[in-house]
Enzyme design. Structure first.
Site, PDB file in Angstrom:
ATOM      1  N   SER A 105      -3.195   6.077  12.048  1.00  0.00           N
ATOM      2  CA  SER A 105      -3.191   7.523  12.302  1.00  0.00           C
ATOM      3  C   SER A 105      -4.307   7.912  13.270  1.00  0.00           C
ATOM      4  O   SER A 105      -5.316   7.219  13.396  1.00  0.00           O
ATOM      5  CB  SER A 105      -3.379   8.288  10.985  1.00  0.00           C
ATOM      6  OG  SER A 105      -2.342   7.983  10.078  1.00  0.00           O
TER       7      SER A 105
HETATM    8  N1  SAM Z   1      -3.179   4.939   6.468  1.00  0.00           N
HETATM    9  C1  SAM Z   1      -2.809   4.084   7.553  1.00  0.00           C
HETATM   10  C2  SAM Z   1      -3.975   3.649   8.379  1.00  0.00           C
HETATM   11  O1  SAM Z   1      -5.103   4.054   8.084  1.00  0.00           O
HETATM   12  O2  SAM Z   1      -3.757   2.832   9.285  1.00  0.00           O
HETATM   13  C3  SAM Z   1      -1.739   4.672   8.454  1.00  0.00           C
HETATM   14  C4  SAM Z   1      -0.453   4.684   7.793  1.00  0.00           C
HETATM   15  S1  SAM Z   1       1.000   4.698   8.770  1.00  0.00           S
HETATM   16  C5  SAM Z   1       0.913   6.266   9.559  1.00  0.00           C
HETATM   17  C6  SAM Z   1       2.149   4.887   7.401  1.00  0.00           C
HETATM   18  C7  SAM Z   1       2.301   3.652   6.553  1.00  0.00           C
HETATM   19  O3  SAM Z   1       3.068   3.991   5.395  1.00  0.00           O
HETATM   20  C8  SAM Z   1       3.040   2.533   7.239  1.00  0.00           C
HETATM   21  O4  SAM Z   1       2.262   1.368   7.233  1.00  0.00           O
HETATM   22  C9  SAM Z   1       4.313   2.365   6.416  1.00  0.00           C
HETATM   23  O5  SAM Z   1       4.802   1.036   6.349  1.00  0.00           O
HETATM   24  C10 SAM Z   1       3.848   2.862   5.056  1.00  0.00           C
HETATM   25  N2  SAM Z   1       4.911   3.287   4.148  1.00  0.00           N
HETATM   26  C11 SAM Z   1       6.063   3.948   4.433  1.00  0.00           C
HETATM   27  N3  SAM Z   1       6.766   4.179   3.303  1.00  0.00           N
HETATM   28  C12 SAM Z   1       6.039   3.635   2.268  1.00  0.00           C
HETATM   29  C13 SAM Z   1       6.223   3.528   0.862  1.00  0.00           C
HETATM   30  N4  SAM Z   1       7.304   4.007   0.248  1.00  0.00           N
HETATM   31  N5  SAM Z   1       5.270   2.913   0.136  1.00  0.00           N
HETATM   32  C14 SAM Z   1       4.157   2.405   0.718  1.00  0.00           C
HETATM   33  N6  SAM Z   1       3.931   2.462   2.049  1.00  0.00           N
HETATM   34  C15 SAM Z   1       4.853   3.071   2.817  1.00  0.00           C
END
Ligand code: SAM
Length: 218
Positions: free
Chosen positions: A65
């Site tokens: 992000s």
């Molecule tokens: N917090 C992260 C960082 O600091 O890099 C950025 C997160 S990225 C915008 C969103 C993440 O949510 C992705 O890695 C994606 O695979 C994960 N994601 C999506 N759906 C999910 C779920 N149901 N459970 C866990 N993770 C999930």
């Protein structure tokens, strides 16, 4: 190699100034961003971009992000030392480290196995021992480790998952981007005021990759 040199530190100070100028006031959040070598969370081809206030691809179709968004969500959480914080969407692990730097005990869930494996290893190498990583579906939270003081979701959710509301302590705060139209989300802050009551506030428009249900089949 996990190098963090004077150039990186200088760029980080500028990034903190940028985020402060955009309105982030919580000194603990700014301090955490100042302390964490964000370049180590990006693929090397993006090294020169690590300290710009932008989101970037991290593989498996996911993103780290934008630093301002990380700071904004974290400020809304009002993290205090020693609190238990659940993060849904580990991604690169950067947000988890911001929470850990602020003294939280972090429980973070990722559904993409490749990303989970890569980030788990990075967090071990960086010696963030107050972060526990889990491979699974964040919609369900972590019932055996809850309840949590704070919950943060870092992917765009179609609805606020009921399991996450249930795993929030009374007095706790949940920050989650919830889908609007056209791929945008509204940043929602939910405070649990009693066993059955929750207060909800809106905090503006953001853009995230989607929160998908179940583990990825990759
Ligand atoms: N917090 C992260 C960082 O600091 O890099 C950025 C997160 S990225 C915008 C969103 C993440 O949510 C992705 O890695 C994606 O695979 C994960 N994601 C999506 N759906 C999910 C779920 N149901 N459970 C866990 N993770 C999930």
């Amino acid at each position: 190699m996990l190098e963090d040199n004077y150039r990186h530190k200088g760029l980080r100070k500028k990034l903190v100034d940028t985020i402060r100028a955009k309105g982030i006031k919580d000194e603990a959040v700014l301090n955490a961003i100042n302390n964490i070598p964000r370049h180590l969370f990006l693929d090397s081809s993006f090294l020169n971009f690590a300290y710009q206030d932008q989101a970037f691809p991290i593989g498996s179709g996911q993103t780290i992000s934008q630093p301002y968004t990380v700071a904004f969500q974290t400020e809304l959480l009002e993290v205090a030392k020693g609190e238990k914080v659940l993060e849904v969407g580990t991604g690169s692990g950067y947000q988890a480290c911001v929470l850990a730097e602020m003294g939280a005990k972090v429980f973070t869930i990722e559904r993409q196995k490749k990303l989970f494996d890569k980030t788990k290893k990075l967090l071990e190498n960086l010696k963030y021992f107050s972060i526990k990583t889990f491979y699974g579906d964040g919609y369900k939270g972590l019932p055996t480790f809850g309840p949590f003081d704070k919950v943060i979701v870092t992917a765009g959710a179609p609805v606020v998952p009921n399991d996450l509301l249930m795993q929030l302590k009374i007095g706790g705060r949940l920050v989650i981007p919830v889908d609007l139209e056209n791929d945008y989300q509204e940043m929602i802050l939910i405070k649990r005021v009693s066993e059955t009551e929750y207060e909800r506030q809106s905090h503006g428009k953001f853009r995230f990759v989607p929160l998908l249900s179940d583990k990825a089949r990759d």
